[in-house]
Structure formats: structure tokens, C-alpha cells
Design a protein around this motif. Structure first.
Motif, PDB file in Angstrom:
ATOM      1  N   LYS A   1      51.362 -16.391 -21.551  1.00 33.91           N
ATOM      2  CA  LYS A   1      52.374 -16.383 -20.520  1.00 33.91           C
ATOM      3  C   LYS A   1      53.257 -15.144 -20.696  1.00 33.91           C
ATOM      4  CE  LYS A   1      52.635 -21.386 -19.785  1.00 33.91           C
ATOM      5  NZ  LYS A   1      53.525 -22.575 -19.789  1.00 33.91           N
ATOM      6  N   PRO A   2      53.686 -14.539 -19.584  1.00 31.57           N
ATOM      7  CA  PRO A   2      54.504 -13.321 -19.695  1.00 31.57           C
ATOM      8  C   PRO A   2      55.810 -13.566 -20.448  1.00 31.57           C
ATOM      9  CG  PRO A   2      53.687 -13.610 -17.454  1.00 31.57           C
ATOM     10  CD  PRO A   2      53.379 -14.875 -18.186  1.00 31.57           C
TER      11      PRO A   2
ATOM     12  N   MET B   1      60.347  -4.824 -28.340  1.00 33.27           N
ATOM     13  CA  MET B   1      59.012  -4.750 -27.766  1.00 33.27           C
ATOM     14  C   MET B   1      57.940  -4.919 -28.834  1.00 33.27           C
ATOM     15  SD  MET B   1      57.116  -4.534 -25.124  1.00 33.27           S
ATOM     16  CE  MET B   1      58.220  -3.981 -23.812  1.00 33.27           C
ATOM     17  N   ALA B   2      58.122  -4.278 -29.976  1.00 37.98           N
ATOM     18  CA  ALA B   2      57.154  -4.400 -31.069  1.00 37.98           C
ATOM     19  C   ALA B   2      57.048  -5.845 -31.528  1.00 37.98           C
ATOM     20  CB  ALA B   2      57.556  -3.505 -32.232  1.00 37.98           C
ATOM     21  N   SER B   3      58.182  -6.528 -31.601  1.00 39.86           N
ATOM     22  CA  SER B   3      58.194  -7.931 -32.017  1.00 39.86           C
ATOM     23  C   SER B   3      57.449  -8.809 -31.021  1.00 39.86           C
ATOM     24  CB  SER B   3      59.638  -8.404 -32.167  1.00 39.86           C
ATOM     25  OG  SER B   3      59.699  -9.792 -32.416  1.00 39.86           O
ATOM     26  N   VAL B   4      57.651  -8.546 -29.735  1.00 37.00           N
ATOM     27  CA  VAL B   4      56.977  -9.328 -28.696  1.00 37.00           C
ATOM     28  C   VAL B   4      55.467  -9.151 -28.780  1.00 37.00           C
ATOM     29  CG1 VAL B   4      56.598  -9.485 -26.198  1.00 37.00           C
ATOM     30  CG2 VAL B   4      58.925  -9.406 -27.108  1.00 37.00           C
ATOM     31  N   ILE B   5      55.018  -7.912 -28.936  1.00 32.44           N
ATOM     32  CA  ILE B   5      53.583  -7.639 -29.034  1.00 32.44           C
ATOM     33  C   ILE B   5      52.984  -8.346 -30.243  1.00 32.44           C
ATOM     34  CG2 ILE B   5      51.858  -5.828 -29.367  1.00 32.44           C
ATOM     35  CD1 ILE B   5      53.796  -3.936 -27.898  1.00 32.44           C
ATOM     36  N   GLU B   6      53.664  -8.283 -31.367  1.00 33.02           N
ATOM     37  CA  GLU B   6      53.172  -8.938 -32.588  1.00 33.02           C
ATOM     38  C   GLU B   6      53.070 -10.442 -32.402  1.00 33.02           C
ATOM     39  OE1 GLU B   6      51.941  -9.502 -36.572  1.00 33.02           O
ATOM     40  OE2 GLU B   6      51.936  -7.759 -35.230  1.00 33.02           O
ATOM     41  N   ARG B   7      54.053 -11.045 -31.747  1.00 33.02           N
ATOM     42  CA  ARG B   7      54.012 -12.493 -31.549  1.00 33.02           C
ATOM     43  C   ARG B   7      52.892 -12.907 -30.609  1.00 33.02           C
ATOM     44  NH1 ARG B   7      59.978 -14.121 -30.017  1.00 33.02           N
ATOM     45  NH2 ARG B   7      60.210 -11.890 -29.602  1.00 33.02           N
ATOM     46  N   HIS B   8      52.613 -12.114 -29.593  1.00 35.21           N
ATOM     47  CA  HIS B   8      51.480 -12.412 -28.706  1.00 35.21           C
ATOM     48  C   HIS B   8      50.176 -12.349 -29.481  1.00 35.21           C
ATOM     49  CE1 HIS B   8      52.975 -12.484 -24.414  1.00 35.21           C
ATOM     50  NE2 HIS B   8      54.077 -12.175 -25.073  1.00 35.21           N
TER      51      HIS B   8
ATOM     52  N   LEU C   1      51.786  -5.274 -17.869  1.00 33.62           N
ATOM     53  CA  LEU C   1      53.194  -4.919 -17.961  1.00 33.62           C
ATOM     54  C   LEU C   1      53.774  -4.677 -16.576  1.00 33.62           C
ATOM     55  CD1 LEU C   1      55.728  -4.005 -19.613  1.00 33.62           C
ATOM     56  CD2 LEU C   1      54.837  -1.682 -19.353  1.00 33.62           C
ATOM     57  N   GLN C   2      54.887  -5.316 -16.305  1.00 30.50           N
ATOM     58  CA  GLN C   2      55.688  -4.982 -15.140  1.00 30.50           C
ATOM     59  C   GLN C   2      56.987  -4.397 -15.667  1.00 30.50           C
ATOM     60  OE1 GLN C   2      57.318  -8.139 -12.595  1.00 30.50           O
ATOM     61  NE2 GLN C   2      56.546  -6.989 -10.825  1.00 30.50           N
ATOM     62  N   GLU C   3      57.192  -3.115 -15.390  1.00 30.75           N
ATOM     63  CA  GLU C   3      58.335  -2.427 -15.972  1.00 30.75           C
ATOM     64  C   GLU C   3      59.620  -2.754 -15.229  1.00 30.75           C
ATOM     65  OE1 GLU C   3      57.947   1.550 -17.600  1.00 30.75           O
ATOM     66  OE2 GLU C   3      55.929   1.649 -16.725  1.00 30.75           O
ATOM     67  N   ALA C   4      60.719  -2.605 -15.934  1.00 29.03           N
ATOM     68  CA  ALA C   4      62.033  -2.889 -15.367  1.00 29.03           C
ATOM     69  C   ALA C   4      62.324  -2.022 -14.155  1.00 29.03           C
ATOM     70  CB  ALA C   4      63.109  -2.700 -16.429  1.00 29.03           C
TER      71      ALA C   4
ATOM     72  N   LEU D   1      58.193  -7.362 -18.051  1.00 25.06           N
ATOM     73  CA  LEU D   1      57.377  -8.548 -18.302  1.00 25.06           C
ATOM     74  C   LEU D   1      56.081  -8.110 -18.969  1.00 25.06           C
ATOM     75  CD1 LEU D   1      57.808 -10.509 -14.943  1.00 25.06           C
ATOM     76  CD2 LEU D   1      58.965 -10.926 -17.130  1.00 25.06           C
ATOM     77  N   PHE D   2      55.734  -8.767 -20.084  1.00 24.88           N
ATOM     78  CA  PHE D   2      54.544  -8.399 -20.857  1.00 24.88           C
ATOM     79  C   PHE D   2      53.671  -9.621 -21.106  1.00 24.88           C
ATOM     80  CE2 PHE D   2      52.320  -8.189 -24.919  1.00 24.88           C
ATOM     81  CZ  PHE D   2      51.568  -7.029 -24.745  1.00 24.88           C
ATOM     82  N   SER D   3      52.354  -9.471 -20.923  1.00 22.40           N
ATOM     83  CA  SER D   3      51.408 -10.538 -21.268  1.00 22.40           C
ATOM     84  C   SER D   3      50.066  -9.911 -21.631  1.00 22.40           C
ATOM     85  CB  SER D   3      51.241 -11.523 -20.112  1.00 22.40           C
ATOM     86  OG  SER D   3      50.629 -10.900 -19.002  1.00 22.40           O
ATOM     87  N   MET D   4      49.148 -10.747 -22.118  1.00 23.18           N
ATOM     88  CA  MET D   4      47.852 -10.273 -22.574  1.00 23.18           C
ATOM     89  C   MET D   4      46.757 -11.209 -22.093  1.00 23.18           C
ATOM     90  SD  MET D   4      48.883  -9.592 -26.542  1.00 23.18           S
ATOM     91  CE  MET D   4      47.160  -9.732 -27.006  1.00 23.18           C
ATOM     92  N   ARG D   5      45.535 -10.659 -22.022  1.00 23.88           N
ATOM     93  CA  ARG D   5      44.355 -11.478 -21.727  1.00 23.88           C
ATOM     94  C   ARG D   5      43.186 -10.933 -22.524  1.00 23.88           C
ATOM     95  NH1 ARG D   5      41.907 -11.258 -15.807  1.00 23.88           N
ATOM     96  NH2 ARG D   5      41.046  -9.314 -16.660  1.00 23.88           N
ATOM     97  N   THR D   6      42.399 -11.831 -23.109  1.00 23.10           N
ATOM     98  CA  THR D   6      41.202 -11.409 -23.827  1.00 23.10           C
ATOM     99  C   THR D   6      40.127 -12.467 -23.679  1.00 23.10           C
ATOM    100  OG1 THR D   6      40.392 -10.513 -25.928  1.00 23.10           O
ATOM    101  CG2 THR D   6      41.780 -12.464 -26.059  1.00 23.10           C
ATOM    102  N   TYR D   7      38.881 -12.069 -23.836  1.00 21.83           N
ATOM    103  CA  TYR D   7      37.743 -12.987 -23.760  1.00 21.83           C
ATOM    104  C   TYR D   7      37.062 -13.026 -25.128  1.00 21.83           C
ATOM    105  CZ  TYR D   7      38.060 -12.959 -18.643  1.00 21.83           C
ATOM    106  OH  TYR D   7      38.498 -13.101 -17.351  1.00 21.83           O
ATOM    107  N   THR D   8      36.821 -14.228 -25.626  1.00 24.72           N
ATOM    108  CA  THR D   8      36.165 -14.379 -26.931  1.00 24.72           C
ATOM    109  C   THR D   8      35.548 -15.766 -27.019  1.00 24.72           C
ATOM    110  OG1 THR D   8      36.495 -14.201 -29.325  1.00 24.72           O
ATOM    111  CG2 THR D   8      38.250 -15.242 -28.068  1.00 24.72           C
TER     112      THR D   8
END
Length: 357
Positions: free
Chosen positions: A141-142, A158-165, A318-321, A331-338
Motif C-alpha cells: 500500500k502507498p 525516504m530511505a526509512s520508508v523504502i527499507e520498511r517496504h 512514486l507520485q511526487e509532491a 506517495l511511494f509503493s512497490m510491486r513485485t512478482y515471485t
């Protein structure tokens, strides 16, 4: 000349700021700060050289999903390598097309004749079938990061958010993998055994005899001796540590999650093993809440010759401010297939903590 010097100064400042963000991102996803800085600047410079495809002011400090995606893929691979039992599983990445795999299910093994004297040999047909396996889609979720937060905290937020995702993705994919490799229920080729040790609270402890019994069940099912894996849950690790000095000595000297070999199994430890109903010996669905009266956690056994994993595409969003003038938030989110699963319903096993009598 003055205009040229101003442009040059702007470029230098932009590279410096981009390098700082890249270094922070590198730390967040588990690579060196230098690699992060070079990657982010490479994206900015490379895109600006490709016929004007780069965003405006590409050399200025900014948020680059293209750089994150590449570094996150590397971070996912590093995380997988750190999980010993998962890292051992054969990768089918090279067969992935459009986040799916076309596999051939080999129904039976060919019959082998020994000292045959009858000719011509009987011709047999192996019933193969094309099976399409679609990789599981994982989405986060974003997460909202306001410009005020970035301004006050620099790029650490931002670095913290990426790491948590990334960590959230890892937790789900590894726990789903071990759940998939545990047998659905007890059969001759997928034995589900109950522990037989002393009572500890409301359950019976795991003993070496139980692991020997699992080995015997695999032997009877003609599971190949090579590539047998045993992933112990936390309760069962504690059981062996308290009862078995030899196991304790192996445990305290393990590397990369591997404890040692026991009765032909490579032994690992993982605390998110699935649960079974102790009466029916059936596995609970992934994410189901265990019932206190009937359900207990297991240790999982599987054969590397009957397991596979595969990774598909990864993408960051990413949707930038700048595109949100009223809220001024990113807003930041990720998607991956595995995916990770057994190739056949055999060579899988489990030892479940039995309820006290």
C-alpha cells in the motif's frame, strides 16, 4: 560566459545533492553508499543523454523510481541469500516470461531395466503436460511522505520508508514459501508426523527420535537422499537445545542459518513455519489464526529435487509532491512478482508438536 558558469555551478550542485540521496538510498537497501550515489547519478545522466527522455532538471536532487527498482532487486537477492534454506532452492528465473512460467509436469519416471535379456524393448510414453504457473503478485500500500518531512529530516525519511517496504515484502515472501513447501496433509509421500517427547506446557517436545522417524518415512517413500532439507520452528529448536548437548554445540557454531546435518537432512531454523490441526494432520491456510485447542506449529522438511522458486518483474511507484499542490505529499509503493512451491506433491514432510495426552 556568466550564463555558462551559472549553469555549470547548478550542475555541480545537482550532482552533489543527487550523490547524497543516492548514498542514503544505498544504505537503505543494503548496498554501499558509493554504489547508491553512482547508480542515482547514472540514471540522471543516462536519461538526459537519451534524446531528452529524462525529466526536467534531471541532474538536480530528486526522487528516481528507476534507481530504486534496480537497487531493490539487488536487495531482494541479498535477503534471499541470507535465508539459507530458501537460497538452496533451485531458481527458475530464466524460464519466467511475462511473470509466468511454462513448466512440463513429468508424471512418472522411466522404468529402468537391469540385466535385461528380452528384446525388442517395450516402448513407454511418459505423460508430460504443459502447465502455466503464474507468479504471485505482491503489492504494498502507498506510504505518504510529505515535503515538510523531507525538508525537516533530509532524505532519511525516504530511505526509512523504502527499507520498511523491502522488509515487509521479505517477511511475506519467505513465510509464504515455507508454507507452500509444507505438505497439505499426511500421505505416504508427504508424511506429517507428531512429536513424541516429554510434555512442555500443552505440547510434546521434539526429539531426535522424531527426526529419525521422518528420515524413515522419506526412505520408505523413496525420496532421494541428496537434497533433503529440514527447517525447524522456534519451539523445536528450543526442544533440541535443552535436551541435546551435541545439537547445542552445532547450533552455536552455525553460519548462514544452517545448523548442521542430522540423519541426512540439512538443518535450518525459521520462526514462521506453518500450523497444522493435530487431529487431522491437515495444514492451516496461510494467514489463518491457529485454534488454541487443536492447532500447533510444525517443522518443515522438503527435497530440493521437488522444489522451485522464481522471481519476475519488480517496479516502484512514486507520485511526487509537485503533482499534489494541495497536499504537497509524495506517495511511494512497490510491486513485485515471485513464487516458491513444490514441483510435485511428494518429497515434503512435517513434524508437528503433538498435544499433551
Amino acid at each position: 560566459m556568466k550564463r555558462f558558469l551559472l549553469a555549470l555551478m547548478g550542475m555541480i550542485i545537482g550532482v552533489a545533492l543527487t550523490s547524497a540521496m543516492g548514498a542514503t538510498l544505498g544504505v537503505a537497501v543494503g548496498v554501499s553508499p558509493l554504489a547508491g550515489a553512482l547508480t542515482l547519478n547514472g540514471v540522471a545522466v543516462g536519461t538526459s543523454l537519451m534524446g531528452g527522455l529524462a525529466p526536467a532538471n534531471a541532474l538536480r536532487a530528486g526522487l528516481y523510481p528507476e534507481a530504486w527498482t534496480g537497487e531493490l532487486v539487488k536487495a531482494f537477492r541479498s535477503a534471499a541469500a541470507a535465508i539459507g534454506w530458501y537460497n538452496k532452492i533451485r531458481s527458475y528465473d530464466q524460464y519466467v516470461e511475462k511473470d509466468a512460467i511454462h513448466m512440463v509436469d513429468v508424471g512418472v519416471d522411466p522404468e529402468v531395466l537391469v540385466n535385461n535379456s528380452s528384446y525388442p524393448l517395450e516402448v513407454e510414453t511418459l505423460p508430460d503436460g504443459d502447465i502455466t504457473v503464474r507468479l504471485d503478485k505482491y503489492q504494498s500500500k502507498p506510504t505518504r511522505i510529505t515535503d515538510d518531512e523531507l525538508h525537516a529530516l533530509g532524505h532519511d525519511k525516504m530511505a526509512s520508508v523504502i527499507e520498511r517496504h523491502k522488509e515487509a515484502f521479505d517477511e511475506v515472501r519467505f513465510s509464504r514459501a515455507i508454507h507452500s513447501l509444507a505438505p497439505a496433509e499426511h500421505t505416504t509421500k508427504t508424511p506429517v508426523l507428531l512429536t513424541t517427547g516429554e510434555v512442555d506446557g500443552d505440547r510434546k517436545r521434539l526429539t531426535r527420535r522424531d527426526i529419525i522417524a521422518l528420515k524413515k518415512a522419506f526412505d520408505k517413500a523413496k525420496i532421494p537422499a541428496e537434497g533433503r532439507m529440514l527447517v525447524l520452528c522456534a519451539d523445536h529448536v528450543a526442544d533440541l537445545l535443552e535436551q541435546d548437548q551435541k545439537f547445542a554445540a552445532q547450533y552455536y557454531n552455525y553460519e548462514s542459518g544452517a545448523i548442521n546435518r542430522m540423519y541426512g537432512f540439512e538443518v535450518y531454523e525459521y520462526d514462521a513455519c506453518p500450523y497444522y490441526n493435530t487431529s487431522t494432520k491437515k495444514k492451516l491456510a496461510y494467514g489463518a489464526v491457529p485454534a488454541t485447542a487443536t492447532d500447533r506449529q510444525c517443522s518443515v522438511a522438503f527435497s530440493l529435487k521437488r522444489a522451485m522458486k522464481a522471481n519476475g518483474s519488480t517496479k516502484t511507484y512514486l507520485q511526487e509532491a509537485a503533482a499534489n499542490p494541495t497536499t504537497q505529499e509524495n506517495l511511494f509503493s512497490m510491486r513485485t512478482y515471485t513464487i516458491c512451491l513444490p514441483t510435485k506433491a511428494e518429497g515434503l514432510g512435517a513434524i508437528v508438536s503433538a498435544l499433551k495426552a
